[in-house]
Motif scaffolding. Sequence first.
Motif, PDB file in Angstrom:
ATOM      1  N   LEU A 111       0.820  -1.210   0.000  1.00  0.00           N
ATOM      2  CA  LEU A 111       0.000   0.000   0.000  1.00  0.00           C
ATOM      3  C   LEU A 111       0.855   1.261   0.000  1.00  0.00           C
ATOM      4  CD1 LEU A 111      -2.745  -1.075   2.574  1.00  0.00           C
ATOM      5  CD2 LEU A 111      -2.989  -0.913   0.092  1.00  0.00           C
ATOM      6  N   LEU A 112       1.913   1.268   0.797  1.00  0.00           N
ATOM      7  CA  LEU A 112       2.801   2.432   0.829  1.00  0.00           C
ATOM      8  C   LEU A 112       3.462   2.656  -0.523  1.00  0.00           C
ATOM      9  CD1 LEU A 112       4.580   2.034   4.305  1.00  0.00           C
ATOM     10  CD2 LEU A 112       3.001   3.856   3.610  1.00  0.00           C
ATOM     11  N   GLY A 113       3.859   1.556  -1.167  1.00  0.00           N
ATOM     12  CA  GLY A 113       4.463   1.681  -2.489  1.00  0.00           C
ATOM     13  C   GLY A 113       3.537   2.306  -3.498  1.00  0.00           C
ATOM     14  N   ASN A 114       2.252   1.994  -3.389  1.00  0.00           N
ATOM     15  CA  ASN A 114       1.273   2.611  -4.283  1.00  0.00           C
ATOM     16  C   ASN A 114       0.991   4.063  -3.908  1.00  0.00           C
ATOM     17  OD1 ASN A 114       0.031   0.620  -6.320  1.00  0.00           O
ATOM     18  ND2 ASN A 114       0.093  -0.593  -4.449  1.00  0.00           N
ATOM     19  N   LEU A 115       0.908   4.343  -2.626  1.00  0.00           N
ATOM     20  CA  LEU A 115       0.591   5.701  -2.186  1.00  0.00           C
ATOM     21  C   LEU A 115       1.653   6.711  -2.607  1.00  0.00           C
ATOM     22  CD1 LEU A 115      -0.828   5.046   1.402  1.00  0.00           C
ATOM     23  CD2 LEU A 115      -2.096   5.956  -0.558  1.00  0.00           C
ATOM     24  N   VAL A 116       2.907   6.304  -2.593  1.00  0.00           N
ATOM     25  CA  VAL A 116       3.988   7.219  -3.000  1.00  0.00           C
ATOM     26  C   VAL A 116       4.426   6.948  -4.438  1.00  0.00           C
ATOM     27  CG1 VAL A 116       4.787   7.533  -0.647  1.00  0.00           C
ATOM     28  CG2 VAL A 116       5.759   5.705  -2.020  1.00  0.00           C
ATOM     29  N   ASN A 117       3.683   6.094  -5.131  1.00  0.00           N
ATOM     30  CA  ASN A 117       3.861   5.842  -6.566  1.00  0.00           C
ATOM     31  C   ASN A 117       5.227   5.252  -6.915  1.00  0.00           C
ATOM     32  OD1 ASN A 117       2.722   5.811  -9.134  1.00  0.00           O
ATOM     33  ND2 ASN A 117       3.564   7.802  -9.690  1.00  0.00           N
TER      34      ASN A 117
END
Length: 217
Positions: A111-117
């Motif tokens: 999720l963090l990887g997606n949130l910060v792209n």
Amino acid sequence: MPVAPASCREDPAINSTAPSAGKDRIERRLMWATKGALAACLLAGLLFPGIPGVEGKGWPERSVGYPLSALMVPIVWYLVRRRTSGHSPGRAARYPYLADALLVTPFVLDLLGNLVNLYDTLDSFDDILHFLNWAFLVGALVLFLAPARLARWNLVLLGCGFGALAIVAWEGVEWIVQEMGTAGLQLTYDDTVGDLVLSTSGGVLGAVVAAVALTRE
């Protein structure tokens, strides 16, 4: 030689449980921090669906499925404890806080990887995460099996097998989500095979490290 009064003597039972209590406290805090991070990440994606790393990545589906990772260990632990309590009524089962935290960690990192792209801006991020996440996931399973007191090679083989099955299931779910209309996943044959190899390798590492740690205790 004078003998110390009973009230002044050290109780071996108390001394032996003190480090364990401190370890449990640290692992419990880590578990709640991980689950809190999971909830915060999901909420952020739902509140800001236009973020580049969130848009088109099936966030509503993730918001339904990912919280199950935070419930899996408590449910399984409760069922196992309930089943085995009749065989050893005087022995309290220790909750696997660290295993619970490790199981949730891969979902938080995703999720963090997606949130910060990072998936779209760092070419190797997906590969790194597949390796690390499966190390955490398989490590959690091996730690959860601690009460069974299995031999090291049993723990390693069970962990490796679980990791291999888990990545096959994961890739299958991703394919289903993409077929349902989610366009942001961009799954390809090369990507899928690479994920299978990296995740299985990470699972082997996680199984070996956790099994060695358990059998040394």
